[in-house]
Design an enzyme around this catalytic site. Structure first.
Site, PDB file in Angstrom:
ATOM      1  CB  CYS C 103      -0.892   0.004   1.239  1.00  0.00           C
ATOM      2  SG  CYS C 103      -1.867   1.520   1.377  1.00  0.00           S
ATOM      3  CB  CYS C 106      -2.100   4.708   4.180  1.00  0.00           C
ATOM      4  SG  CYS C 106      -3.507   3.907   3.410  1.00  0.00           S
ATOM      5  CB  SER C 107      -0.053   0.954   6.569  1.00  0.00           C
ATOM      6  OG  SER C 107       0.929   1.949   6.610  1.00  0.00           O
ATOM      7  CB  CYS C 108      -4.539  -0.701   2.776  1.00  0.00           C
ATOM      8  SG  CYS C 108      -5.180   0.979   2.778  1.00  0.00           S
TER       9      CYS C 108
END
Lengths: 115, 103, 200
Positions: C103, C106-108
């Site tokens: 991702c 962000c940090s999905c």
């Protein structure tokens, strides 16, 4: 107002999909060639810079989702289709891209135009 | 926005550091920050898109120099003050009280 | 856990405590709910869930077909669902294609099947590099991808969450689902590793 323990675990298990039942009609289908718009909005967007202005192919249609650019600013859900769009590594990175490789990026309908 | 969060394709951000047998949380405060997310979202205070945008607005030096759960904490504080759920002075006063220790 | 209660609180600990106590007083957060969520994601949800999905797909061709056609529904068959896994897509590694997830914005990450993401997955070095130099990054993880194999990098910029179905290693013929699940690592389901053959 605060949710309790049972409600919290229920909410975690249920999730909160941003999928919508209805939205604007899809402008693309799998196999279509597209160009990502070159836009630079100052607000929230989920269109990464590295695909802007690049050409890709629709890999699959994921269905209708909330549009984050408007939703994050409180100006509406503007539900529309999201697609996996396939870009060759060469298209994105030029000679530094491996000719065998591809990137698949999830792209909202509004971010693209037909090629 | 053309922010630092949009990292794809950048060079020079250092090596990928993998921690063997990494714990889910590294500090007790990270647990609290994580655990508050869903209850706060359930109050309708903010959604995930607003949370992400608040993180994006934190500025490049802070973004790169703070950890993931600090990003969340920054976003909670920012959004809750912006939406009038809390005031900055309530936060500041409470921090001072906590820093001075139990009475 | 290793927190010394006699030392003064750090700046960040003070900020977190200030926020949480104010929210509790305003009736917006119930600390018992916070505790329960922490316990769930620290102890109950994690990559063992995903490993069971993979093992089922390796042993049941009809399940594998359902998993690749509708990841969300097939994963729910094993009882896994919820936040950050509402809309799942499973991508299959084959002798011709190696998939890897990121991702960049962000940090999905697919919480119900893989748990919360490791720090490296959320870090700027991984997110910046894996899209432009996936083979280099894979090599750093000890994963060699042959020149003739196509690498596909999936950047989860929207609300779809991805999981890699790794290749079943040779030498596991006749193994039970439970035995197979033991072999499957978190990194193999992110796509930075392969599932090693037993004994290797």
């Amino acid at each position: 107002m605060a949710i309790n323990l049972v409600q919290a675990l229920g909410a975690a298990l249920a999730g909160a999909s941003s999928r919508e039942a209805e939205g604007s009609a899809p402008r693309f289908k799998a196999g279509d060639e597209v160009v990502v718009l070159n836009i630079n909005p100052s607000g929230h967007t989920r269109m990464p810079r590295y695909i802007r202005g690049k050409q890709g192919v629709i890999d699959r249609d994921h269905g209708i989702f909330v549009f984050p650019d408007t939703f994050a600013s409180g100006t509406g859900k503007k539900p529309q289709h999201v697609y996996s769009v396939r870009f060759t590594a060469r298209e994105l990175w030029g000679p530094q891209g491996n000719p065998k490789d591809a990137l698949l990026v999830d792209v909202w309908d509004d971010y693209m135009e037909p090629r | 926005m053309n922010g630092i969060h949009d990292l794809g394709g950048m060079h020079g951000l250092g090596p990928i550091v993998v921690e063997k047998n990494e714990p889910v949380f590294h500090h007790a405060w990270e647990r609290r920050v994580f655990g508050m997310f869903l209850p706060l979202a359930a109050t309708g205070a903010f959604g995930v898109d607003e949370l992400r945008h608040a993180i994006e607005r934190m500025g490049a030096p802070a973004y790169l120099n703070t950890s993931y759960y600090e990003h969340w904490l920054f976003a909670y504080e920012t959004l809750l003050v912006e939406k009038g759920v809390l005031t900055q002075s309530e936060l500041t006063t409470r921090r001072q009280q906590i820093a001075q220790g139990p009475v | 856990m290793g927190e010394n209660h006699t030392r003064p609180l750090s700046e960040i600990e003070i900020r977190v405590k200030a926020l949480e106590t104010l929210l509790i007083e305003k009736g917006l957060v119930d600390p018992a709910a916070v505790d329960a969520l922490i316990d769930t994601y620290e102890h109950k949800v994690g990559p063992r869930n995903g490993a069971k999905v993979v093992a089922r797909a390796w042993t049941d061709p009809a399940y594998k077909q359902r998993l690749l056609a509708d990841g969300t529904k097939a994963i729910l068959e094993l009882g896994y669902s919820g936040i950050q896994g509402e809309d799942m897509v499973v991508v299959e590694n084959t002798p011709e294609v190696h998939n890897v997830l990121v991702c960049t914005l962000c940090s999905c990450y697919p919480w119900p099947t893989l748990g919360l993401p490791p720090v490296w997955y959320k870090s700027a070095p991984y997110r910046s590099r894996v899209v432009i130099d996936p083979r280099g990054v894979l090599k750093e993880f000890g994963t060699e991808v042959a020149d003739e194999v196509k690498v596909k990098v999936w950047d989860s910029t929207a609300e779809l969450r991805y999981m890699v179905l790794p290749e079943r290693p040779a030498g596991t013929e006749g193994w039970s689902e439970a035995q197979l699940a033991e072999l499957v690592s978190r990194d193999a389901m992110i796509g930075v590793a392969k599932v090693a053959a037993p004994g290797k």
